[in-house]
Design an enzyme around this catalytic site. Structure first.
Site, PDB file in Angstrom:
ATOM      1  N   ARG A  94      -8.930  49.180  32.164  1.00  0.00           N
ATOM      2  CA  ARG A  94      -8.997  50.857  32.343  1.00  0.00           C
ATOM      3  C   ARG A  94      -8.545  51.581  30.844  1.00  0.00           C
ATOM      4  NH1 ARG A  94     -10.690  50.257  36.508  1.00  0.00           N
ATOM      5  NH2 ARG A  94     -10.212  50.909  38.665  1.00  0.00           N
TER       6      ARG A  94
ATOM      7  N   HIS B  97     -18.716  51.061  32.335  1.00  0.00           N
ATOM      8  CA  HIS B  97     -18.053  50.397  33.564  1.00  0.00           C
ATOM      9  C   HIS B  97     -18.628  49.650  34.112  1.00  0.00           C
ATOM     10  CE1 HIS B  97     -14.007  51.340  35.841  1.00  0.00           C
ATOM     11  NE2 HIS B  97     -14.503  49.978  36.039  1.00  0.00           N
TER      12      HIS B  97
ATOM     13  N   GLU C 246     -13.188  58.976  32.100  1.00  0.00           N
ATOM     14  CA  GLU C 246     -14.224  58.511  32.785  1.00  0.00           C
ATOM     15  C   GLU C 246     -14.756  59.652  33.994  1.00  0.00           C
ATOM     16  OE1 GLU C 246     -15.000  54.675  34.286  1.00  0.00           O
ATOM     17  OE2 GLU C 246     -13.954  53.650  32.818  1.00  0.00           O
TER      18      GLU C 246
HETATM   19  C1  8YV Z   1     -15.519  48.950  39.970  1.00  0.00           C
HETATM   20  C2  8YV Z   1     -13.471  48.891  38.889  1.00  0.00           C
HETATM   21  O1  8YV Z   1     -16.704  49.031  39.994  1.00  0.00           O
HETATM   22  O2  8YV Z   1     -12.656  47.651  41.082  1.00  0.00           O
HETATM   23  C3  8YV Z   1     -12.244  48.252  39.977  1.00  0.00           C
HETATM   24  O3  8YV Z   1     -11.188  48.551  39.707  1.00  0.00           O
HETATM   25  O4  8YV Z   1     -12.536  49.112  38.089  1.00  0.00           O
HETATM   26  C4  8YV Z   1     -14.746  48.446  38.927  1.00  0.00           C
HETATM   27  O5  8YV Z   1     -14.963  47.068  38.964  1.00  0.00           O
HETATM   28  C5  8YV Z   1     -14.825  50.458  40.452  1.00  0.00           C
HETATM   29  O6  8YV Z   1     -13.565  50.533  40.875  1.00  0.00           O
HETATM   30  C6  8YV Z   1     -15.929  51.197  41.704  1.00  0.00           C
HETATM   31  O7  8YV Z   1     -15.325  52.077  42.048  1.00  0.00           O
END
Ligand code: 8YV
Length: 331
Positions: free
Chosen positions: A243, A293, A272
């Site tokens: 993150r 991402h 983001e």
């Molecule tokens: C996902 C992510 O693609 O799952 C997570 O926590 O950061 C990503 O891998 C994203 O959350 C999709 O909403």
């Protein structure tokens, strides 16, 4: 006949997932290639039974205060739930679920790819396509990168993804080091030949490459602060596929601009979907690699995530506890 729940999905999902959702639910799918606006999200929580948000959808207390009488489940399409005020949801009797475990290997693959690529990609003058569109001929001192074999990798956050990264990095000859809220089990350390560092400061000062693999929580916000980033060796690299909020982005940009850090690869950003313009400028100067991402962005992974969302919704609607329920104590 039992009324099918109104399920609002904030972004486009793989066709096979959307087809299944239409079969099972009164599915309202957002096919605009943009995040839903705050007004659209407010309408969704007012009218729907279930919301399926993604990582850039902010589900905060103010939005939840607008939820209607039927709104009972936030089935997050994603593992990290830092986009959701989980406590406020629970206080309103709203259950939150996520999609753990199915994106571990894909995200670890992406992380390892960046660990391998960045010390070569950010080599002095390295270009995907040279400006003059013809190369000046191979030379022994041309675009020299840095070897990663035998180097020290410091993993910040040794959960599922951190351990999957360690397994990969070990196979590439890196020395594995980690900092975590809690030390992992001895057998895991032994399998990974991983060295635990209770002090994050001391670990950062000695690593050649740092990989951020911890969740974003109030405790990890700017965990790699300006002060800690200054502990890194000038020839060190930072990779973040977790993150953006875990790193002080502006401080990182200052160090990259000043040459106080060899390079970085960022797949996640503090705000983001916006990307810090200082980082965009540094990417053009070949001092940082930026990705939008993509850590878990494989077709198989997105389908697996979608299937977990469907199971969580179906289980909840059948009156049972969803398998991937999220509680504040887990964060
Ligand atoms: C996902 C992510 O693609 O799952 C997570 O926590 O950061 C990503 O891998 C994203 O959350 C999709 O909403």
């Amino acid at each position: 006949m039992k009324k099918r729940p109104l399920v609002v999905v904030t972004r486009r999902l793989p066709d096979v997932v959307e087809t299944r959702m239409r079969e099972l639910f009164d599915a309202r799918l957002n096919h605009d290639d943009r995040p839903m606006t705050p007004d659209e999200l407010a309408t969704a929580v007012r009218e729907a039974d279930v919301l399926v948000p993604t990582v850039t959808d902010r589900i905060d207390a103010a939005l939840l205060a607008q939820s209607g009488p039927n709104f009972k489940l936030i089935a997050n399409f994603g593992n990290g739930v830092d986009n959701i005020d989980v406590q406020s949801a629970l206080d309103r009797g709203i259950t939150v679920t996520n999609t753990p475990g199915v994106l571990t290997e894909d995200t670890a693959d992406m992380t390892m790819g960046l660990i391998l690529t960045v010390p070569r990609r950010i080599a002095e003058g390295a270009r995907v396509v040279p400006d003059d569109h013809e190369w000046s001929g191979w030379s022994p001192t041309w675009m020299l990168g840095r070897r990663i074999w035998g180097k020290r990798l410091g993993i910040v956050g040794m959960g599922r993804i951190g351990q999957a990264v360690a397994r990969r990095a070990k196979a590439f000859g890196l020395s594995i080091h980690y900092h975590n809220r809690r030390r992992v089990a001895a057998h895991v350390e032994d399998q990974l030949e991983a060295t635990y560092w209770e002090s994050l400061d001391q670990m950062l000062a000695r690593m050649d490459i740092v990989s951020v693999n911890c969740p974003h929580t109030p405790a990890t916000y700017h965990l790699l602060s300006a002060r800690r980033l200054k502990l890194l060796k000038k020839e060190a690299y930072v990779v973040n596929t977790a993150r953006g909020e875990v790193i002080d982005e502006n401080a990182l940009a200052r160090m990259l601009e000043a040459g106080d850090l060899a390079g970085a690869a960022l797949d996640v950003f503090e705000n983001e979907p916006a990307v810090n313009p200082k980082l965009v400028k540094l990417a053009r100067q070949n001092k940082v690699v930026l990705l939008p991402h993509l850590g878990s962005a494989t077709l198989e992974g997105r389908i697996d995530m979608g299937e977990k969302v469907i199971v969580n919704i179906k289980t909840y609607m059948d009156g049972h506890r969803p398998p991937d329920r999220v509680l504040p104590s887990m964060l």
